[in-house]
Design a protein around this motif. Structure first.
Motif, PDB file in Angstrom:
ATOM      1  N   LYS A  98     -36.457  46.324  19.072  1.00  0.00           N
ATOM      2  CA  LYS A  98     -37.586  46.673  18.221  1.00  0.00           C
ATOM      3  C   LYS A  98     -37.641  48.168  17.933  1.00  0.00           C
ATOM      4  O   LYS A  98     -38.401  48.611  17.072  1.00  0.00           O
ATOM      5  N   ILE A  99     -36.882  48.955  18.681  1.00  0.00           N
ATOM      6  CA  ILE A  99     -36.722  50.380  18.406  1.00  0.00           C
ATOM      7  C   ILE A  99     -35.235  50.715  18.510  1.00  0.00           C
ATOM      8  O   ILE A  99     -34.468  49.973  19.129  1.00  0.00           O
ATOM      9  N   ASP A 100     -34.837  51.850  17.914  1.00  0.00           N
ATOM     10  CA  ASP A 100     -33.433  52.261  17.945  1.00  0.00           C
ATOM     11  C   ASP A 100     -33.105  53.040  19.211  1.00  0.00           C
ATOM     12  O   ASP A 100     -32.030  52.895  19.778  1.00  0.00           O
ATOM     13  N   PHE A 101     -34.030  53.888  19.629  1.00  0.00           N
ATOM     14  CA  PHE A 101     -33.853  54.655  20.862  1.00  0.00           C
ATOM     15  C   PHE A 101     -35.231  55.088  21.354  1.00  0.00           C
ATOM     16  O   PHE A 101     -36.237  54.953  20.643  1.00  0.00           O
ATOM     17  N   ALA A 102     -35.275  55.592  22.582  1.00  0.00           N
ATOM     18  CA  ALA A 102     -36.550  56.014  23.153  1.00  0.00           C
ATOM     19  C   ALA A 102     -36.418  57.388  23.798  1.00  0.00           C
ATOM     20  O   ALA A 102     -35.373  57.726  24.349  1.00  0.00           O
ATOM     21  N   LEU A 103     -37.474  58.159  23.723  1.00  0.00           N
ATOM     22  CA  LEU A 103     -37.577  59.432  24.424  1.00  0.00           C
ATOM     23  C   LEU A 103     -38.343  59.144  25.710  1.00  0.00           C
ATOM     24  O   LEU A 103     -39.495  58.701  25.652  1.00  0.00           O
TER      25      LEU A 103
END
Length: 293
Positions: A143-148
């Motif tokens: 659901k997201i490409d990457f996370a911080l």
């Protein structure tokens, strides 16, 4: 249909638009017999003639005209798709989906988002505000490409890229001035009312684990959901708050940092993505230019 049906339709489309097997062959860079063979194959598949042949060229039959109407739409859609991909590769279009918690979003992600958007206004930026652990779950669900995220994070499915080091520390306001100007033991610190982030975040877990490794149990008086509130509660004297040093401008407040005899070791903020899952051109560009502003 056979796997080469698209090629047959390309030949059909060229013949229909040029009205000539010879011209279609030149346009497609093949021989005229190859074009004739392809048309015959397609007619066999369709179960009837698609062209009427004459000495001056070919004209579409009624069935051929019906087929052309749909084939023309299909090739227009394919052309639009090719154009869209080209735009995405040139960063003129596309979407970047990012997961990040409140604090990281405000102090690290926001400046990078602003700079990226100014440079690539055609890219849609979508930020989902979640804790580190919740962001990882969104990542695994694609659901997201990457996370911080707050590190450390031990997960074999993830690829981690360090962004910056941060330091957890304790601050207090004038009410606790007796703690200022000298080295403070953890035992003395923990005798003061503590104000911490709510449980469930990697930041809180890191501090809890460090205190427990030193043989103490941390029991906060107050738990809050944001860094700003931690600073404000410390400022008005409700207790000693645990914050991230790099994200607080103490020149703008009346709080001071407590000098611990055993300071909490630094930890890292990083970007995580799924292993072996390539990022889009836009997401790759965002990650490659990521910086702490």
């Amino acid at each position: 249909m056979e796997h080469s049906s698209l090629d047959l339709y390309r030949v059909f489309y060229a013949c229909a638009k040029t009205g000539s097997l010879t011209k279609a062959a030149g346009q497609l860079h093949v021989t005229q017999p190859a074009v004739s063979h392809s048309i015959k194959q397609l007619e066999n598949i369709m179960g009837g003639a698609l062209f009427s042949r004459a000495s001056k060229g070919v004209t579409l039959t009624k069935e051929g005209n019906v087929l052309l109407e749909y084939i023309e739409q299909a090739f227009q859609i394919i052309s639009l798709g090719e154009k869209k991909i080209a735009e995405m590769r040139q960063l003129l279009a596309g979407e970047v989906r990012i997961g990040a918690g409140d604090t990281l979003c405000r102090y690290i992600l926001l400046p990078s988002l602003e700079a990226f958007y100014r440079k690539h206004p055609g890219i849609k930026l979508k930020v989902t505000n979640r804790t580190t652990l919740e962001s990882v779950e969104l990542l695994k669900k694609r659901k997201i490409d990457f996370a911080l995220v707050n590190l450390p994070l031990d997960d074999i499915q993830l690829e981690v890229q360090k962004v910056v080091d941060v330091h957890d520390c304790f601050i207090a306001g004038p009410r606790f001035e007796h703690l200022q100007g000298r080295k403070i033991s953890l035992n003395e610190l923990l005798s003061s009312p503590l104000i911490l982030l709510e449980q469930g975040s990697n930041s809180r877990l890191y501090v809890d684990q460090y205190i427990e490794q030193k043989g103490y149990k941390i029991v906060p008086e107050i738990e809050l959901g944001s860094l700003d509130l931690l600073v404000e509660f410390a400022r008005i004297g409700l207790g000693v708050s645990c914050i991230i040093r790099e994200f607080v401008d103490r020149n703008q407040t009346t709080v001071f940092e407590i000098d611990l005899k055993d300071p909490i070791p630094p930890r890292e903020i990083g970007i995580v993505k799924l292993k072996n899952i390539p990022l889009s051109e836009a997401a790759q560009m965002f990650v490659s230019t990521f910086s702490l502003v």
